[in-house]
Structure formats: C-alpha cells, structure tokens
Design an enzyme around this catalytic site. Structure first.
Site, PDB file in Angstrom:
ATOM      1  CB  SER A 142      -0.922  -0.010   1.240  1.00  0.00           C
ATOM      2  OG  SER A 142      -1.967   0.919   1.058  1.00  0.00           O
ATOM      3  CG  ASN A 153       1.875   2.751  -7.314  1.00  0.00           C
ATOM      4  OD1 ASN A 153       0.980   3.505  -6.908  1.00  0.00           O
ATOM      5  ND2 ASN A 153       1.624   1.615  -7.930  1.00  0.00           N
ATOM      6  CB  CYS A 154       0.719   7.931  -8.320  1.00  0.00           C
ATOM      7  SG  CYS A 154      -0.283   6.637  -9.069  1.00  0.00           S
ATOM      8  N   PRO A 186     -12.643 -20.018 -12.010  1.00  0.00           N
ATOM      9  CG  PRO A 186     -14.437 -21.480 -11.685  1.00  0.00           C
ATOM     10  CD  PRO A 186     -13.189 -21.291 -12.487  1.00  0.00           C
ATOM     11  CB  ILE A 196      -7.841 -17.526  -9.937  1.00  0.00           C
ATOM     12  CG1 ILE A 196      -7.405 -18.828  -9.234  1.00  0.00           C
ATOM     13  CG2 ILE A 196      -6.700 -16.528  -9.999  1.00  0.00           C
ATOM     14  CD1 ILE A 196      -6.231 -19.518  -9.905  1.00  0.00           C
ATOM     15  CG  ASP A 232      -1.055  -1.423 -13.391  1.00  0.00           C
ATOM     16  OD1 ASP A 232      -2.230  -1.009 -13.390  1.00  0.00           O
ATOM     17  OD2 ASP A 232      -0.092  -0.744 -12.996  1.00  0.00           O
ATOM     18  CE1 TYR A 286     -18.394  33.186 -14.489  1.00  0.00           C
ATOM     19  CE2 TYR A 286     -20.697  33.837 -14.687  1.00  0.00           C
ATOM     20  CZ  TYR A 286     -19.357  34.154 -14.724  1.00  0.00           C
ATOM     21  OH  TYR A 286     -18.972  35.436 -14.993  1.00  0.00           O
TER      22      TYR A 286
END
Lengths: 565, 565
Positions: free
Chosen positions: B40, B43-44, B277, B279, B284, B427
């Site tokens: 956890s 990574n970004c 079924p 799994i 990614d 707006y």
C-alpha cells in the site's frame, strides 16, 4: 423577406440571443434595446471590481455597442427602453432617453431578457444616498464613489452570493464589515450545516455577522448610516450594500398581458416561448422547468440565462431547440473557502415530501501524501429507490468547483450513485486520488443502499443520545485531547477487534470518529459480530457544522491542514 | 465456515481488494502476499519524492503492514512471494524470503494483483548500476542514492507519464536533463498535436529533447554513462531513468495455466474473474473491457486498479458486481503545464476505422476579465451519427483536470455533445465562465453536426492550400505583426461585412484567426452570402501545434497570458 427581431435587454441572455441569431440568420434585422448605457457587461464581475481584483472598469465591458455593431451587424440601441408592446399590431413603443422621445418599431419576434432587479425593501431611511444595491456598472460606480469618500465601515444586508462576494471585497479594501442576514444561516440556497464553514471563515476574516435578524430602519447620523436591527442592536456604517434578493423585471411582459406566475415570473414553454408565440423570454425574469423535480423553478443565474438566449435564437431561426430546465448549479468564493451546490437541497426535498437519502464525506481534495491537500466537506442527496443523484453541496478550500461540476452533470443526466462510484476520473498526485471524492461519495451511497451501513446524523444526537445508544468513539488517543464527545465509550479502531466485548449489548451502538470514515469500518466489524451498529455520518466534524458547538471543531473551519481519515 | 482468500500483490488493486473484503466479510481469512518489503505505498508519488516535493519517504507509505493487520485483521506477509498455484489442489506455493523457505497455503479464492513491471530492454550496458527503472520504494531509494552521489546530469529514456514526471523532478533538483523518446512525440497515448505545448514547456525548462530516436547502447566512461542513440548522437549522464513502458507481471498466472492474451495480459470476465472461477485478477496485469470501443483494452492505471480490486472483493463476498471497462482517463503535470486525456485518441479511431468528428477550441480556463485566466487547448472527438462523445484531450496551465473529468464522465455514460452543450456547471468569475469550455465544446460540435460549420484542419493546409482555397485571415491588424499566414488574404472580421466582395468567388474560402473562434463567425457570414466557406479548426495556434512551425506561436506554448478570441 428578412425577419425583424427586437431583443429587450443586452446582458447575458439578450446578448447571447443576439449573437446566436446573427450567426444563424445573417439577413435578419436584429435590434437590441438596452435601457442602461452598457450592454454585455460582466455583471458577475462587479464585486471584484469594487474590491480591486479586477482593476480596470473597462475590463467589465465584454463588448461595446460598437464592437457588436461592427462584428455582428446588430442594431444596438443603448439608453433605449421598450415601454409597451402592442401584440396585435406587433409593435414595440420605445423610449429614447438621449433624445427624450418615444417611437415605435415593428417586430416579427421579441426576445425579452429584462433580468431581475435587486429588492429594495420600503424601510424608513432606505433612500439614503449611501445605501446601494448592485446590478450594473452605474451601481458599481456609485459604490466606488462611496468608498472613495473615505469609507471605513460597510454594512452588507443579505448573506447570499452577491452579499458574501461584497463582504469579501469590502474586506479586501480594508473596511470593517458587518453582515446582517435575516435567516439563521448565510447562503440561503444551501442546507444550513454546509454553511458553517463559511460562517467560521467570515469570523476568521474579522467580519461581524448577525444572523436571524433584519434591519428595521436606517437613520442618518452626520452623514453615516445607522441601521437598527429588529434585535434592537444598531450598526453604524459609512456605506450599506443591500443584497436581499432580486425580483423579475417583468413589468413590460405583464403590461403586454403575457402569462406570468403570481410572483411575476414570465411563463415560457420548453422552447423559451411565452404565451405569445411571437415573444420569447429568457434569463432571470423567467420561470423554467425544474431539471430535477416535477414542476417549475426560478433560478436567476448567468449560465442558464446564456443557454436560454441561445435556445430562443435557435427557435426563432426555425430550428427546434428545447431547454432542459435549471438545477441551480452555483458556486461562491468566500475568502479562502469555496461553497458550491447543484440540484435540490435537503430542505427542499423535505419540504416537498420527496424521499431521499443523504451521505457526507470529508476527503482531501487530492491525495494526502502530496503537499497541500485540503479537506472538502461533501453532502450528496439521492433517491432511495434507485440511487438517482438529486443534489450535492460541497465546501472547502480547493477542488470544490471540479467536484460540483461532476455532480451537476450527474444530476442533469439522471445518473446514479453507482455511476459516481464507477466514474473513471483523472488521477495524478497533484490533481486527485485513485479513488476520487466523487467515487467515494458513490461508494458510501452504494453502501447505504446495499444496507451495509446505517447512519445516525448529528442532528439526531440529542440529550437523550446516550440513553438510546451506546456511543463508541473509535479515534486515536491523541485526538481525544482536543475534543471528546460526552458520554461516549472509547476504543480506538485498531484495538476494536480484541476489545469489542467491552461494548454493552443492550443498546444499539453508534460509532463515531473525526469524519465518519473509521466509524464506518468499526460499524462493519460490529455488525458482523451481532451488534446493531450505526455510524455517525460525517463524524464529529459534521457534528460541529450542525450544532456549531466548539466542542468539535471542523478542519475546514479551523484550518487544520489535513483531516484524519 | 469462513473463506480463505489469498491476495497476491499489496499495492493498489490488491490492497483495495483486501480492505473491501474485510468490510464485507469479517470472518474471512485474508492473506496478503507481497514480494517486496512494502504494501500500500504511493507508487504515483515516487517521482515527487525524488524531486523533494514529497519530503519524507514515510509519507509514501499509506499503510504499514502493522496498520492493516491491526485495523482490518489482515494477515499481511511482506517479502513473501506466490511462486506457484496448484489449481486442482487449490494451494499456493509461497516463498518466504526472510526465512528462505517455501511453504503451501490452501485457498478458496485468489486475487491476483501482480501489477506491471518496467520494461528493461536488452541493450548493451543496460546493467550499469546507475541505470534505473521506477516501480517501488527500493527503486526510488536507488535513484536517490545516485542523485546523492553528486549527480549533475540525468538522461530519461521514454517520454510517457513517469518519464515526464521524472524529468520535471530531476530539473527540480537542478540536474541537466535530457529526454529521449522513440516516437516523434512525448506522451504516446496522446494525439501528436496535443503534445506540442508540452514539448515547448520542456524546452522552456531547459530540457534537451530527442524525439524519434532510441538508445542503442550504454557505456561506462569513468563511472558516468554514455548513451549512444540510433541517430549516432551520444548523451552522457550521471544517472539514467528508463521509463519505456511496462509489461504485465503475469508469470504466475501463465504458469498456472490461466488464460492470457498473446502479450501475457490476464483475461478476465466482467466480474474480474479469470478463466478459473476461484481466481480473480485485477490491476495492471489484466486485460479489461474497452469502455468505448468494442473489445478489450489494457490500461495500467491506479484508478481502474483500485475499482477492480473492490469489484473482485464484492464478487468473492457473494455479491454481483461488474466492471464497466476502462477508458484511459489520465493526467500529467509537466512543469507549469498539464495534459490530460480520456476515451479514445484520434489515432486509435483512425486505425480502427471508427467514424469520428473532431473539434478544437482554446478558451480561457475562467472568464478573461477576472485576473489569471489561462488558455486551454481542448480537442473533442465524437461520433458523426449521434454526437456520442468518444474522447477528449486537453492541455493548458490551469483548469485542465476539471474539464477532463467532465469529458470522462461523458465518455463513460455515453453522453452526447448536446449534453455537453446543455450542462449546467458552476460559475463565478474565479472558477469558470457562464459558458464553460465544456459547454463551448458542445456548441462547436453541435454546429458541426448541424452543418453550420465545416472545418479545414491544419494538417490539410499543405503547400497547395492557396491553389485549392482562398485563405482569409480575419484577425486584427496588430496580430499580423508577429505572425502571418503566407498567401492569405486579410480582412479583419469587423470589416468583413462591408468588404466581403473583395473575396474571389472562384474557390472555397478558408477563414482563419488565432484560435478558430472569429473564423467561425466569418464563415457563418460568408456562407450566408453564397460563399463556400470553411473555418480553420483551432486557428493558427493549433496550426503551430500540428506543424511545430514557429510562424504561429501558440499561447499555451509561449506563455502569452491570454488568447484573443
């Protein structure tokens, strides 16, 4: 033969209609009548010119009559007012203020875009020259003159959009500012609890706020104004801005016998056509379809006015264009905070007897590990039956506009909370999170619909709360130092698995934490262990917003940089 | 009896699956295996820690194993790797790296979330210790160590998301940076013309960019690396970051005999279930439904991975949850510019033979009269038949994330350009315009569908343009001083009404201006006067983005504060 169209009113809706008509029909004779000296000015920018953020007056004039005349071949007549419509003869009687004369023009179509006029209640002393309303550049000039005359203090009466924008801009010019609002909250279109962060922001910016009270009279004391409130309090000011609402400027339409509702709002069909097929009406004077609930609504805002002008033009040009209705999407910046809303407010749903659910959340506006994340408080209203999004309100320091627009599109397109959960939004650390606040709102709403969670709302936590429920605080020890809910049992979430048996089984348990995130986890755990468990929606932060008690300060209100989750 | 679930991979999809499973089933035994030392983690955020914007390494660790273990009762095993799956016996063979031993675990379900691994092409010299890829905290540490060793220059190979983020962050640390990209553009998922402003931004930030060339070999020269390009050029650097793409880390799945496509991407159904079924597979390494076009797609992004993890968990817990597909909504910040995309790119539509229309616009990100408005270049792709939104790309300095999310929701919910035109968005001057860029995109697309305008695109303006068309520049005189289109006739828009007869009638007219706004007006006027008139889409600014000629500098590229309209 070319058509002749007379457009009455040259700001948002009228100017849009004129420009669009010209693009669709280059031969049409298009006469634009504007009672005032300016057309196409930036009425939404007026407060920011008063505050100086928009420096030059001419920046507010989007198009001069000469611009429009040359560019679009429009016949622009400023300081000309339509005084009467003879629908039988299809003529308009026009007053030319420069020449002080009346004349008539034939029309094939009229577009009425008269707008709405600020309410000026008939109070004693209301005609004092330093009591202003704000509709146009002349009003702006008058306020700026009052400011230039050495004003030190300002009183703003009415805490809606324009009122709050003026408060901010008067403070920007270093005036002492007092705000008086008749209702017990600022921003009347919003649900009350969502306005608490704005109230706290006003306080933090040294604005004196009187809620739930009205001005009874104004008196002059040596050139200053003294306002007497119905509470008996008196407020002295060098300058007063009255922003207590607007009324449709529909006198011409009414005199012409067009259908209006009892409040004088012009009735149109979905083509923006009035009860006379040769007369269209758009903008702030018009009653339109409610985009969410059955029936009509009156929402004087610039965006809808512009789109309505375009639609009227399309229909006059022979196309078939319909207006989908208005939903009241709006936003206001108040110093460092922004509040925004779309769709129906809870109070309206309750009043109309429409079934609804509500959820709250307070995520960061982007991932917490990237610097500068600011919490936003989100309220989402949706239909219990199918999860259709009915409305949303958000308040926070950043990222509010982005999320309200997504909710707005969801409301308009009748999307569901499941659609929000599945929305694939753009994520990189400076911009959001892999699970955006909009996704989270969908997740939480979906959990409620699935029966995975039940909420108790802060307004339900009355003095008998501890008799009805076991309140279980699952926050960490350090959080208890600053605030603690009276009578609550305390077991930090990480210890709950081993210690849950300390919780009495005789009453339902209400779990609580800072924002409602950890209390949901606790709830899930307890429910699966046989407890009847409910989660305090929005946590102690929302509790503060509802009760306005200082016991539970809200991070949006108190500038704590990051909400614990 | 409680279920036993083994989750392979503890970052986005795996961590989401674990947490959601626990909330739905408190009795389940949940084992989370992570080959690396961390679960956890953000990574970004890795590039931003390298640049120093995210100061502390521990900020990147969203949850420690101990956190998750206590809070959710998960059995977290870091430095444990699933080495083999016996689907018949329903066991996983696990390597415990700390104890250097293998052991077996039974499972009822597996969630595979192995992610994707950076490509490391087999080039000579690729194993140099200062040639890095970036996937996890260990890689981040290694890059930071190389930086600490007095690095002055960096070479980034590959100009996609991570590459550009690393370029920015290396510059932030004052390194001289060279970028090499095999394609003739940065940001391969984007259409080429939309990346020109990024390229100009890289140049403005003193980044040396080599496009359309590859590295052939790396050599060590006194501890520094010398990269030889296929152009023959050599680039010396103290540090190399390889960001040339990722490959699905699906070895375990393949060895277990699960269905994968020829590129090794795991095939799942809409429930995120693999060909076995018991799994599930998410993130990614997985091929998913294309949310827009028929068929499958592979889009390794954090948002989809997180939602897929949640959906796998729902299904394992006995619910019926389906994944709607991925559409590639993504965003990257490159210094002061942001580029974002959603849905299908033009090049993909063309390649797949899908009919499409495209429009461009370059409005300000909020009203021009409020200070700080920045132009954004918007490209919208939609279906000619019904106006369904197929994709969008935006580049600009501010307000990009907000608009791409609206387009993303439109793509996902199969909304049309007419829906965009009618969207009621929030707006006030600091946040947008009464007609938001999203509304304008809808207007322009609607005009094209209605036949009100036809476009010529910059790529069509070849050397024979003036033979096929009369090019008519309708800009103001001052704008001609800096740039002029060769061979174009010039009549400023305000004069066009009186002077249009100067335009030859023998050829169609292509009107042009700075952004495509005024040329549209000119087009409308000429069409109604009998000319065959077309408007240059996106104006001379887009022309610059397409041709990269300096003749017509783009305001996004050149930091001109405001686009004339």
């Amino acid at each position: 033969m070319s058509k002749k169209i007379i457009i009455v009113g040259g700001v948002a809706g009228g100017a849009s209609a004129a420009a669009r008509l010209r693009r669709l029909d280059d031969q049409a004779e298009i006469v634009l009548l504007e009672r005032g000296p300016d057309i196409s000015f930036a009425n939404c920018g007026l407060p920011y010119h008063i505050g100086g953020e928009i420096r030059r007056r001419r920046q507010l004039i989007l198009k001069t009559p000469a611009d429009l005349q040359r560019r679009f071949g429009l016949d622009i007549r400023t300081r000309h007012e339509a005084r009467a419509i003879d629908r039988h003869a299809r003529t308009v009687t026009i007053r030319d203020y420069a020449e002080q004369r009346d004349y008539e023009e034939h029309y094939d179509y009229i577009v009425l875009a008269p707008g709405a006029a600020p309410v000026r209640p008939p109070l004693p002393g209301i005609d004092h020259p330093r009591i202003h309303t704000l509709r146009n550049l002349a009003d702006t000039d008058a306020i700026k003159r009052s400011l230039a005359d050495d004003a030190r203090t300002a009183l703003v009466v009415g805490g809606g959009f324009i009122g709050l924008e003026l408060v901010e801009n008067f403070r920007r010019r270093d005036l002492d500012v007092t705000l008086v609002e008749r209702l017990p909250q600022v921003m009347p279109p919003f649900d009350s609890e969502m306005t608490t962060p704005l109230l706290d922001e006003l306080h933090r910016n040294q604005v004196t706020v009187h809620l739930g009270t009205s001005v009874e009279r104004f008196d002059d004391r040596d050139g200053r104004i003294v306002a007497t409130l119905d509470s008996g309090a008196q407020v002295a000011a060098d300058l007063v801005a009255l922003t207590v609402g607007v009324l449709p400027d529909s006198g011409l339409a009414q005199a012409a016998g067009l259908d209006v509702d009892p409040q004088g709002r012009i009735i149109v069909d979905s083509h923006m056509r009035s009860s006379d097929p040769h007369i269209y009406a758009v903008g702030d004077a018009v009653l339109v379809r409610d985009a969410v609930l059955p029936g009509s609504t009156w929402i004087p805002l610039a965006g809808p006015a512009n789109r309505q002008g375009r639609i009227a033009a399309d229909n006059i040009a022979g196309r078939d264009a319909t207006y989908r209705g208005s939903q009241g999407t709006s936003i206001v910046r108040v110093f460092e905070r922004t509040a925004a809303a779309t769709g129906v407010a809870e109070k309206t749903l309750a009043q109309r007897g429409v079934p609804y659910h509500k959820i709250y959340l307070m995520p960061g506006h982007h991932v917490g590990y990237y610097p500068g994340a600011e919490p936003i408080l989100v309220k989402l209203l949706f239909a219990p039956e199918d999860g259709q999004v009915l409305g949303a309100q958000i308040v926070g320091a950043a990222g509010v506009d982005k999320r309200i627009d997504l909710f707005a599109l969801a409301v308009q397109m009748r999307l569901t909370v499941h659609d929000l959960a599945e929305a694939e939004l753009a994520y990189a650390p400076p911009f959001g999170a892999a699970k955006d606040p909009v996704n989270f709102a969908g997740f939480i709403a979906g959990n409620l619909l699935a029966g995975d969670v039940e909420f108790v709302y802060p307004e339900q936590l009355d003095d008998n709360a501890t008799q009805r429920w076991t309140l279980l605080d699952v926050r960490d020890e350090t959080e208890l130092l600053t605030q603690r809910y009276p009578g609550a049992l305390w077991i930090p979430l990480p210890k709950l698995r081993e210690r849950y048996q300390e919780i009495p089984v005789d009453k339902p348990v209400v779990t609580l934490c800072a924002t409602g995130h950890r209390s949901y986890y606790a709830c899930r755990m307890l429910k699966q262990r046989g407890y009847q468990a409910l989660s305090l929606a929005g946590g102690l932060y929302l509790h503060h917003c509802v009760t306005r008690s200082d016991e539970t300060a809200c991070p949006i209100c108190s500038q704590t940089p990051n909400s614990p989750s």
